[in-house]
Enzyme design. Structure first.
Site, PDB file in Angstrom:
ATOM      1  N   ASP A  86       0.871  -1.173   0.000  1.00 12.40           N
ATOM      2  CA  ASP A  86       0.000   0.000   0.000  1.00 12.40           C
ATOM      3  C   ASP A  86       0.910   1.226   0.000  1.00 12.40           C
ATOM      4  OD1 ASP A  86      -1.820  -2.038   0.454  1.00 12.40           O
ATOM      5  OD2 ASP A  86      -2.816  -1.039   2.141  1.00 12.40           O
ATOM      6  N   LYS A 152      -6.984   3.355  -2.408  1.00 14.21           N
ATOM      7  CA  LYS A 152      -7.271   3.213  -0.985  1.00 14.21           C
ATOM      8  C   LYS A 152      -7.558   4.590  -0.400  1.00 14.21           C
ATOM      9  CE  LYS A 152      -4.927   1.723   3.300  1.00 14.21           C
ATOM     10  NZ  LYS A 152      -3.699   1.087   3.835  1.00 14.21           N
ATOM     11  N   LYS A 181     -10.001  -0.061  -1.476  1.00 13.03           N
ATOM     12  CA  LYS A 181      -9.741  -0.394  -0.085  1.00 13.03           C
ATOM     13  C   LYS A 181     -10.158   0.772   0.801  1.00 13.03           C
ATOM     14  CE  LYS A 181      -6.166  -1.885   3.195  1.00 13.03           C
ATOM     15  NZ  LYS A 181      -4.784  -2.408   3.347  1.00 13.03           N
TER      16      LYS A 181
END
Length: 217
Positions: A86, A152, A181
């Site tokens: 990430d 995300k 996400k």
């Protein structure tokens, strides 16, 4: 519980706490354990044979690290055993209108990580609480064009966490082309469910066990 990335990114997290995080992930069948890069190798070893993925973070939590450093970090964690990363975008560059820099930053991480983990997953953290709608649109476009797999919402260290409105906007922008996400301040099953209904395909949370226990049988 296969949508949950069970997360511990506090700077003071200990080896004992990481081991407990892994035990939880094994017991509840979470998708992944998300830890800081230092703990990737340990987490990989502790998760062996479980089917749970190892996730870590790149350029975290500010995103202002130089692109070459992010790319190198992605390569190192890939070799250490990470299955997913990430990465935080360069928020300042985005807000300065430097969309090409944002793209290049993401692309460098995607290429570097997937050169050592061909089936690896790259998620791009936008930190939506700091962005306008136009900036979110530009970030999503850069992430998609650069070959990322997910966008995300937040780091969990920014001004606020994920909202249903954030996720619904991301769904409109990336459709089924990228995963979404939701992360940041997700502490209950009901909250997670609302985010999933809005379009989230992964939930990042440090409250995975609580959410799992609240889920209906």
């Amino acid at each position: 519980m296969k949508l949950i990335d069970h997360t511990l990114l506090r700077p003071g997290a200990t080896e004992t706490e990481i081991a407990a995080l892994v035990r939880d992930a094994r017991e509840y069948g979470f998708h992944a354990v998300c830890v800081n890069p230092f703990y990737v190798r340990l987490t990989k070893r502790l998760l062996e044979g479980s089917g749970v993925k190892v996730c870590t973070v790149i350029g975290f939590p500010l995103g202002a690290t130089l692109p070459g450093v992010k790319a190198r970090e992605a390569e190192i964690v890939g070799r250490a055993g990470a299955d997913e990363v990430d990465m935080v975008i360069n928020i300042g560059a985005l807000k300065s209108g430097m969309d090409d820099i944002v793209y290049d930053d993401i692309r460098a991480v995607v290429r570097s990580f997937k050169s050592v983990v061909p089936k690896g997953v790259v998620k791009v953290i936008l930190e939506v609480g700091l962005l306008s709608r136009e900036e979110i649109e530009a970030a999503c476009l850069a992430a998609e064009e650069a070959g990322a797999d997910f966008v995300k919402t937040c780091t969990g260290f920014g001004p606020r966490g994920a909202t249903v409105e954030d996720v619904a906007l991301l769904k409109r922008l990336v459709g089924g082309r990228l995963g979404i996400k939701a992360a940041g301040g997700i502490r209950s099953y009901e909250q997670a469910l609302r985010l999933i209904e809005a379009g989230a395909t992964r939930i990042g949370t440090s409250s995975g066990v609580k959410i799992a226990k609240e889920a209906p049988e």
